[in-house]
Scaffold this motif. Structure first.
Motif: not given
Length: 248
Positions: A114-134
């Motif tokens: 039940e928590k996001p894992k912000p540490e992966v944003q730098q590892v998979v930034p494109v995927t993270w952007d999809v997760f945060q948006n669509e």
């Protein structure tokens, strides 16, 4: 059973109507005779949700913006997760299913417990952007978003997941040419790299990787499109509380 949580649900009923959670209440009262035999391993089945083991994304208009974005950026997603594997990123861990863990099944989590894992944003930034948006409004916060890596020779044994009010949306990210298959309710299918598929994982399902390469998919647990806003809110509240009380 919903009576136990009445104080937490009164606000939802006041907002949407006193009968807005009837299907949720019925789900807790339903017996095993009210479900398909291949859903016998699931714990909760909500009636009134349109379903087959495999669902046709083309008929799910609400999901099209998410699916179109995923498929458009699939090559970039493939490259960034491949690089994470090459670099042996610390974000890659053994996958833990509620039925147990497997050493030949790894995961890179974007959301867990039940928590996001912000540490992966730098590892998979494109995927993270999809997760945060669509994906944001579709993801069920009770469950996960992660890359699933099946290592060569891995087998996922037949099982059903806990309920049918969420669905499993998968983007096939990095798929060996042969030897990989997923079967839902005795119907096998192959992943098509760069494309999405969706299924109801309350039905018994299993998968294997008989190739000599990793099979990588992006797995997203999303709300069933037939749920109402009231039902989504209530299910999140109720099952978060059940987990707190039982550790489920």
């Amino acid at each position: 059973m919903l009576d136990m949580f009445e104080d937490k649900l009164q606000g939802i009923k006041a907002k949407y109507g006193q009968d807005c959670l009837d299907r949720v209440a019925e789900m807790f009262d339903a017996g095993p005779e009210d479900r398909h035999p291949l859903q016998s391993g699931a714990k909760y089945i909500m009636k009134g949700l349109s379903t087959t083991p495999w669902l046709d994304i083309e008929n799910m208009c609400e999901l099209k913006p998410l699916v179109q974005r995923l498929e458009a950026v699939a090559p970039a997603i493939k490259e960034e997760v491949r690089e994470a594997v090459r670099q042996k990123s610390s974000t890659l861990v053994n996958y833990e299913h509620y039925l147990g863990a497997q050493k030949d099944w790894s995961a890179l989590y974007l959301y867990r417990n039940e928590k996001p894992k912000p540490e992966v944003q730098q590892v998979v930034p494109v995927t993270w952007d999809v997760f945060q948006n669509e994906l944001r409004d579709w993801h069920c916060p009770l469950l996960e978003v992660h890359f699933s890596l099946l290592h060569p020779g891995a087998e996922i044994k037949p099982h059903s997941d806990l309920w049918n009010f969420t669905l499993n949306l998968q983007l096939a990210v990095d798929i060996p040419e042969a030897g990989c298959e997923i079967t839902v309710a005795n119907e096998p299918r192959n992943w098509q790299e760069g494309k999405c598929l969706i299924f109801d994982y309350s039905y018994e399902h299993h998968a294997h990787n008989h190739s000599d390469q990793n099979r990588i998919c992006l797995l997203m647990d999303i709300w069933h499109p037939d749920l109402t806003a009231a039902e989504r809110e209530a299910l999140h509240i109720v099952f978060s509380e059940i987990r707190r009380l039982t550790g489920m």
